[in-house]
Write an enzyme that holds these catalytic residues in place. Structure first.
Site, PDB file in Angstrom:
ATOM      1  N   THR A 143      85.026  47.519  50.073  1.00 63.34           N
ATOM      2  CA  THR A 143      85.851  46.472  50.678  1.00 63.34           C
ATOM      3  C   THR A 143      86.301  45.493  49.610  1.00 63.34           C
ATOM      4  O   THR A 143      85.538  45.173  48.685  1.00 63.34           O
ATOM      5  CB  THR A 143      85.136  45.668  51.784  1.00 63.34           C
ATOM      6  N   ASP A 145      86.536  42.547  50.189  1.00 63.67           N
ATOM      7  CA  ASP A 145      85.876  41.277  50.517  1.00 63.67           C
ATOM      8  C   ASP A 145      84.564  41.057  49.744  1.00 63.67           C
ATOM      9  O   ASP A 145      84.083  39.925  49.670  1.00 63.67           O
ATOM     10  CB  ASP A 145      85.548  41.215  52.016  1.00 63.67           C
ATOM     11  N   ARG A 180     105.219  20.653  43.540  1.00 65.71           N
ATOM     12  CA  ARG A 180     104.707  20.950  44.879  1.00 65.71           C
ATOM     13  C   ARG A 180     103.219  21.272  44.873  1.00 65.71           C
ATOM     14  O   ARG A 180     102.670  21.706  43.863  1.00 65.71           O
ATOM     15  CB  ARG A 180     105.407  22.196  45.436  1.00 65.71           C
ATOM     16  N   GLU A 240      90.863  32.993  54.116  1.00 68.62           N
ATOM     17  CA  GLU A 240      91.330  33.105  55.508  1.00 68.62           C
ATOM     18  C   GLU A 240      90.254  32.676  56.515  1.00 68.62           C
ATOM     19  O   GLU A 240      90.575  32.287  57.638  1.00 68.62           O
ATOM     20  CB  GLU A 240      91.784  34.541  55.799  1.00 68.62           C
TER      21      GLU A 240
END
Ligand code: F6P
Length: 382
Positions: A143, A145, A180, A240
């Site tokens: 993964t 992750d 920005r 996320e």
């Protein structure tokens, strides 16, 4: 003349979402099985779903030509699906049914007595149950992750970190030109490894991790302080699965109740709105999304995936089913699947890397005020 025993048959299943390095595992496992043991190798098409295809159509015998040239290719030549759990397959009326018996029966009919399951934590749970039902199963942790319990690394992670770091490098030049604050939302589910590693590698000013609830006012304070020192642009990496203290997780699909059908995504838009309200700086957010999982694996991931694929087959040869290949330091070991399924790996909030990042001047915008020693004046982090 004694009759020759038929060759042992094993199958390889790439379960769950895809990930750079899957093809390297398939290639290494198949080549080891053929050359070192003289076994036959089957591939399961489209993840666990392939084990439920009528008439065994989801099983494909692999030949050396099938794995030729696949080492540098992303994705998986077998196809992937992260919507199938053999123990909860929806029937015609949508009720979850245990179909593991049908999958095991198919493997038995084909003379396949062992399975290499290449997958993340959900797939390892499935692998562990199949093992308890009598199948020789070895897991390979996959993964982007990096959240599989029991291993220091999963393959795919290095590639994702590289992709995110390159994206941050690109965003800096446009952020600087336009003065920005750019928010970069990255994957990782409930673990912040991608955000932490890529944020550090890319020189982000702020990193929001699932493991550290944040306070938007601290992000605002950090980017404003930097602007006052003449650097009126900043990069904020947002995992996320990050959430404000007392806030909620943001999903683009589902609500987290049904893990198989929920997808995190969108928190950076909410943080951007909060920052617009709190600062006078111009703010943009981007969600990197699946680009993090695509394309060719890094050299490190190819190496790790190949090594793990070879090791998985050697474990089967030694009758070490019911375990997962794991990287511990610089060695591969085997970890019992029943230990792997106890939980997921998460960033240690007081770990060495988080502490190092803080000393370098990275803010985690911790709501509990646990970080943010004010950076030395005139010395921005990048
Ligand atoms: O687990 C890998 C991962 O890429 C996560 O980082 C992400 O939340 C999820 O998969 C996305 O899933 P899908 O491909 O179904 O959108």
């Amino acid at each position: 003349m004694p009759r020759r025993r038929p060759a042992r048959r094993i199958a390889i299943l790439t379960a769950g979402g895809d990930c750079p390095g899957l093809n390297a595992v398939i290639r290494a496992a198949a080549r080891t099985a053929w050359a070192a043991h003289g076994w036959e190798v089957f591939g399961v098409r489209n993840g666990a779903e392939g084990l439920l295809e009528p008439r065994g159509r989801g099983l494909r015998r692999l030949a050396p030509r099938d794995v030729a040239g696949i080492l540098p290719r992303g994705g998986t030549i077998l196809g992937a699906s992260n919507r199938c759990d053999l123990y909860a397959v929806p029937d015609a009326r949508g009720r979850p049914r245990d179909r593991s018996g049908a999958a095991l029966a198919l493997l038995r009919r084909r003379g396949i007595d062992a399975l290499v399951v290449v997958g993340g934590d959900g797939s390892m749970r499935m692998a562990e149950r199949l093992f308890r039902q009598g199948l020789a199963v070895v897991g390979v942790p996959k993964t982007i992750d990096n959240d599989v319990w029991g291993t220091d690394r999963t393959f795919g992670f290095d590639t994702a970190v590289e992709i995110v770091t390159q994206a941050i490098d690109r965003l800096y030049t446009t952020a600087e030109s336009h003065h920005r604050v750019m928010l970069v939302e990255v994957m990782g589910r409930h673990s912040g490894f991608i955000a932490l590693h890529a944020g550090l590698a890319g020189g982000a000013e702020v990193i929001l991790l699932p493991e550290i609830p944040f306070d938007p006012r601290r992000i605002a304070a950090k980017v404003e302080a930097r602007a006052r020192r003449g650097r009126n642009y900043s990069i904020v990496v947002v995992a996320e699965g990050a959430r404000a203290a007392g806030g909620h997780l943001v999903f683009r699909e589902g609500d987290g109740g049904d893990e198989l059908h929920s997808r995190l995504g969108g928190v950076s838009a909410e943080v951007a709105d909060a920052l617009r309200a709190l600062t006078r700086l111009e703010v943009r957010h981007i969600v990197l999304g699946h680009v993090q999982r695509g394309g060719t694996p890094t050299a490190y991931d190819r190496m790790l995936a190949s090594w793990m694929g070879q090791h998985a087959v050697s474990m089967l040869a030694r009758d070490e089913g019911g375990a997962m290949v794991a990287l511990h330091g610089t060695e591969l070991r085997s970890v019992p699947l029943e230990a792997v399924v106890q939980g997921v790996r998460r960033v240690e909030v007081d770990g060495a890397l988080v502490r190092a990042a803080r000393q370098i001047g990275v803010s985690f915008a911790a709501a509990d005020g646990g970080d943010d020693p004010p950076g030395p004046p005139g010395k921005p982090t990048r």
